[in-house]
Design a protein around this motif. Structure first.
Motif, PDB file in Angstrom:
ATOM      1  N   ALA A 318      35.125  35.201  45.571  1.00  0.00           N
ATOM      2  CA  ALA A 318      35.357  36.602  45.215  1.00  0.00           C
ATOM      3  C   ALA A 318      36.421  37.249  46.093  1.00  0.00           C
ATOM      4  CB  ALA A 318      34.050  37.381  45.322  1.00  0.00           C
ATOM      5  N   ASP A 319      36.601  36.727  47.308  1.00  0.00           N
ATOM      6  CA  ASP A 319      37.589  37.304  48.225  1.00  0.00           C
ATOM      7  C   ASP A 319      39.006  36.841  47.923  1.00  0.00           C
ATOM      8  OD1 ASP A 319      35.544  38.556  49.616  1.00  0.00           O
ATOM      9  OD2 ASP A 319      35.228  36.816  50.919  1.00  0.00           O
ATOM     10  N   ALA A 320      39.158  35.772  47.173  1.00  0.00           N
ATOM     11  CA  ALA A 320      40.485  35.224  46.898  1.00  0.00           C
ATOM     12  C   ALA A 320      41.264  36.158  45.979  1.00  0.00           C
ATOM     13  CB  ALA A 320      40.354  33.844  46.253  1.00  0.00           C
ATOM     14  N   PRO A 321      42.597  36.164  46.062  1.00  0.00           N
ATOM     15  CA  PRO A 321      43.404  36.964  45.135  1.00  0.00           C
ATOM     16  C   PRO A 321      43.129  36.568  43.686  1.00  0.00           C
ATOM     17  CG  PRO A 321      44.741  36.133  46.949  1.00  0.00           C
ATOM     18  CD  PRO A 321      43.418  35.432  47.042  1.00  0.00           C
ATOM     19  N   ALA A 322      43.371  37.512  42.791  1.00  0.00           N
ATOM     20  CA  ALA A 322      43.054  37.288  41.374  1.00  0.00           C
ATOM     21  C   ALA A 322      43.787  36.071  40.821  1.00  0.00           C
ATOM     22  CB  ALA A 322      43.399  38.530  40.569  1.00  0.00           C
ATOM     23  N   GLY A 323      45.034  35.866  41.240  1.00  0.00           N
ATOM     24  CA  GLY A 323      45.790  34.719  40.744  1.00  0.00           C
ATOM     25  C   GLY A 323      45.191  33.404  41.185  1.00  0.00           C
ATOM     26  N   ARG A 324      44.748  33.345  42.441  1.00  0.00           N
ATOM     27  CA  ARG A 324      44.130  32.114  42.931  1.00  0.00           C
ATOM     28  C   ARG A 324      42.790  31.859  42.244  1.00  0.00           C
ATOM     29  NH1 ARG A 324      44.209  28.225  46.529  1.00  0.00           N
ATOM     30  NH2 ARG A 324      42.285  27.551  47.531  1.00  0.00           N
ATOM     31  N   ARG A 325      42.021  32.925  42.006  1.00  0.00           N
ATOM     32  CA  ARG A 325      40.748  32.762  41.293  1.00  0.00           C
ATOM     33  C   ARG A 325      40.989  32.226  39.886  1.00  0.00           C
ATOM     34  NH1 ARG A 325      39.574  38.003  43.176  1.00  0.00           N
ATOM     35  NH2 ARG A 325      39.557  38.785  41.020  1.00  0.00           N
ATOM     36  N   LEU A 326      42.001  32.762  39.210  1.00  0.00           N
ATOM     37  CA  LEU A 326      42.312  32.302  37.863  1.00  0.00           C
ATOM     38  C   LEU A 326      42.786  30.857  37.884  1.00  0.00           C
ATOM     39  CD1 LEU A 326      42.517  33.022  34.880  1.00  0.00           C
ATOM     40  CD2 LEU A 326      44.836  33.863  35.302  1.00  0.00           C
ATOM     41  N   ARG A 327      43.547  30.494  38.913  1.00  0.00           N
ATOM     42  CA  ARG A 327      44.022  29.108  39.014  1.00  0.00           C
ATOM     43  C   ARG A 327      42.861  28.153  39.246  1.00  0.00           C
ATOM     44  NH1 ARG A 327      45.009  24.708  38.625  1.00  0.00           N
ATOM     45  NH2 ARG A 327      46.829  23.483  39.313  1.00  0.00           N
ATOM     46  N   MET A 328      41.918  28.505  40.116  1.00  0.00           N
ATOM     47  CA  MET A 328      40.763  27.647  40.357  1.00  0.00           C
ATOM     48  C   MET A 328      39.868  27.580  39.121  1.00  0.00           C
ATOM     49  SD  MET A 328      39.669  28.248  44.348  1.00  0.00           S
ATOM     50  CE  MET A 328      39.585  30.040  44.294  1.00  0.00           C
ATOM     51  N   TRP A 329      39.708  28.722  38.446  1.00  0.00           N
ATOM     52  CA  TRP A 329      38.938  28.718  37.191  1.00  0.00           C
ATOM     53  C   TRP A 329      39.583  27.779  36.183  1.00  0.00           C
ATOM     54  CZ3 TRP A 329      40.375  30.119  32.225  1.00  0.00           C
ATOM     55  CH2 TRP A 329      39.337  30.253  31.292  1.00  0.00           C
ATOM     56  N   SER A 330      40.899  27.865  36.052  1.00  0.00           N
ATOM     57  CA  SER A 330      41.622  27.016  35.109  1.00  0.00           C
ATOM     58  C   SER A 330      41.440  25.543  35.445  1.00  0.00           C
ATOM     59  CB  SER A 330      43.111  27.388  35.131  1.00  0.00           C
ATOM     60  OG  SER A 330      43.883  26.462  34.394  1.00  0.00           O
ATOM     61  N   ARG A 331      41.537  25.203  36.720  1.00  0.00           N
ATOM     62  CA  ARG A 331      41.426  23.797  37.137  1.00  0.00           C
ATOM     63  C   ARG A 331      40.081  23.201  36.751  1.00  0.00           C
ATOM     64  NH1 ARG A 331      39.773  19.679  37.954  1.00  0.00           N
ATOM     65  NH2 ARG A 331      40.036  18.219  39.672  1.00  0.00           N
ATOM     66  N   PHE A 332      38.998  23.931  36.965  1.00  0.00           N
ATOM     67  CA  PHE A 332      37.677  23.356  36.750  1.00  0.00           C
ATOM     68  C   PHE A 332      37.107  23.670  35.366  1.00  0.00           C
ATOM     69  CE2 PHE A 332      38.058  23.379  41.389  1.00  0.00           C
ATOM     70  CZ  PHE A 332      37.741  22.054  41.633  1.00  0.00           C
ATOM     71  N   VAL A 333      37.770  24.546  34.599  1.00  0.00           N
ATOM     72  CA  VAL A 333      37.418  24.675  33.181  1.00  0.00           C
ATOM     73  C   VAL A 333      37.979  23.489  32.405  1.00  0.00           C
ATOM     74  CG1 VAL A 333      37.971  25.998  31.094  1.00  0.00           C
ATOM     75  CG2 VAL A 333      37.045  27.150  33.094  1.00  0.00           C
TER      76      VAL A 333
END
Length: 396
Positions: A318-333
């Motif tokens: 939750a502390d990560a920037p929105a872009g990094r969160r979206l990138r990690m979400w994309s990787r594991f989706v």
């Protein structure tokens, strides 16, 4: 006219990229439960749960006594499961199982099955090509994945019946097992395509940031986040997303037990905690995972002051920037792991649907091609003039 143009573009994309899409889909099916398969195939030896676990300082001392070369470079992973051994990893390849109750090194992880899955992953990402040709192979799989995205979207448009009626919808929505030949291929192509449309769209779409830098940067730009700098060619990102400061892990005379107890109390419900076996430097960094290893939203990085065990920094999803969160979400989706076993299952079924779409699509294309050749042959035969004298020979 639009539907006709879209159909021929859909067909051309499938013919050009079909075999590579088949390879990526088939290997995607094989990688569906990679973590679970590795845990089962390379299952560690059991440990006796009699008594209490050794403190981390005692565990580290026992490991150093048996394997002095692990004193400075290894990382230690503890699991919350009392029946699971601790893991001491040296580099990326070598890993040892350690009894957390006695400190005895039980066995070295064979790594055979991990090597098999690494080979499957190489075929999935760059067709198994090694050496200088890997960049070209990766460009081919990326382009074919982009074609696959177009095929999925255009297929959804082509699926729409010309006339909306119950028989017309059911013919492309439900399996009709009595069919055979071209009718069966057409039915299966439509059914697999429509039922796998949504998960397949996300599986293919989330592969783009791993294939193209522009797609990766788009995730950050779209969220108004500054993209991270690209690593120099020939270098690797540090494990843990580049956040671990390898030169600042803790003092040599650090109270390991105090640090590890603080890390364990930081995240109730943790499943694994990983840190350097012998700290060096001014801070100690712990990777705490409360998920299955593929759920970044359940993983955090805790940095403690080595002398006092005070929290220097705690980084959560939750502390990560929105872009990094979206990138990690994309990787594991892409693998489905973000949503646990259910997500992996859906992603695996979508990959299987990709296999069936290529098979039925290729079959329909070949049937269309042979039918076209047969029509040309019949037309050519009808246009050939009768040879001179042929009628007289027939009469004779």
């Amino acid at each position: 006219m639009f539907r006709r143009i879209l159909f021929w573009l859909h067909l051309a994309a499938g013919c050009v990229a079909g075999l590579v899409i088949l390879l990526m889909s088939a290997t995607g099916v094989m990688l569906t439960y990679e973590k679970q398969m590795l845990a089962w195939l390379d299952r560690p030896p059991s440990v006796s749960t009699v008594g209490a676990r050794l403190p981390v300082s005692g565990l580290a001392a026992a490991v150093r006594e048996q394997r002095p070369e692990l004193a400075t470079s290894a990382t230690l992973t503890l699991r919350s499961d009392p029946a699971s051994p601790a893991e001491v990893r040296a580099g990326r390849e070598e890993m040892f199982y350690v009894d957390p109750y006695s400190g005895k090194i039980l066995a070295k992880s064979p790594g055979n099955s991990r090597a098999v899955f690494q080979k499957i992953t190489a075929w999935h990402r760059w067709m198994g090509v090694e050496g200088p040709g890997r960049a070209t192979a990766r460009a081919i799989t990326g382009a074919c994945n982009l074609c696959f995205l177009f095929i999925v979207v255009s297929g959804a448009c082509l699926w729409l019946p010309r006339r909306w009626s119950r028989p017309a919808v059911c013919s492309v929505l439900l399996f009709r097992l009595a069919l055979s030949g071209k009718a069966r291929d057409f039915n299966w192509h439509n059914v697999f395509g429509i039922w796998a449309l949504v998960p397949l769209f996300f599986v293919v779409l989330t592969a783009l940031p791993m294939s193209y830098s522009w797609a990766n940067e788009l995730l950050y730009t779209w969220t108004g986040t500054q993209p991270p700098p690209s690593p120099a060619r020939g270098t690797r990102r540090p494990e843990g997303g580049g956040r671990r400061e390898r030169g600042e892990i803790g003092f040599a005379n650090t109270d390991l037990d105090k640090l590890w107890n603080r890390a364990q109390n930081q995240t109730p419900g943790w499943r694994t905690i990983t840190a350097r076996l012998t700290p060096e430097g001014g801070t100690s960094t712990f990777t705490i995972d409360a998920g299955n290893g593929g759920q970044p939203q359940k993983r955090s990085t805790l940095t403690l002051h080595s002398a006092t065990a005070d929290v220097v920094r705690l980084e959560t999803f939750a502390d990560a920037p929105a872009g990094r969160r979206l990138r990690m979400w994309s990787r594991f989706v892409h693998t489905g792991e973000y949503y646990g076993v259910a997500g992996q299952t859906i992603a695996g079924l979508a990959s299987f649907a990709g296999v069936m779409l290529v098979w039925t699509g290729k079959s329909l294309a070949l049937r269309r091609f042979f039918a076209w050749r047969a029509r040309r042959g019949r037309a050519a035969a009808a246009d050939v003039p009768e040879p001179v004298g042929a009628g007289a020979q027939d009469r004779v």
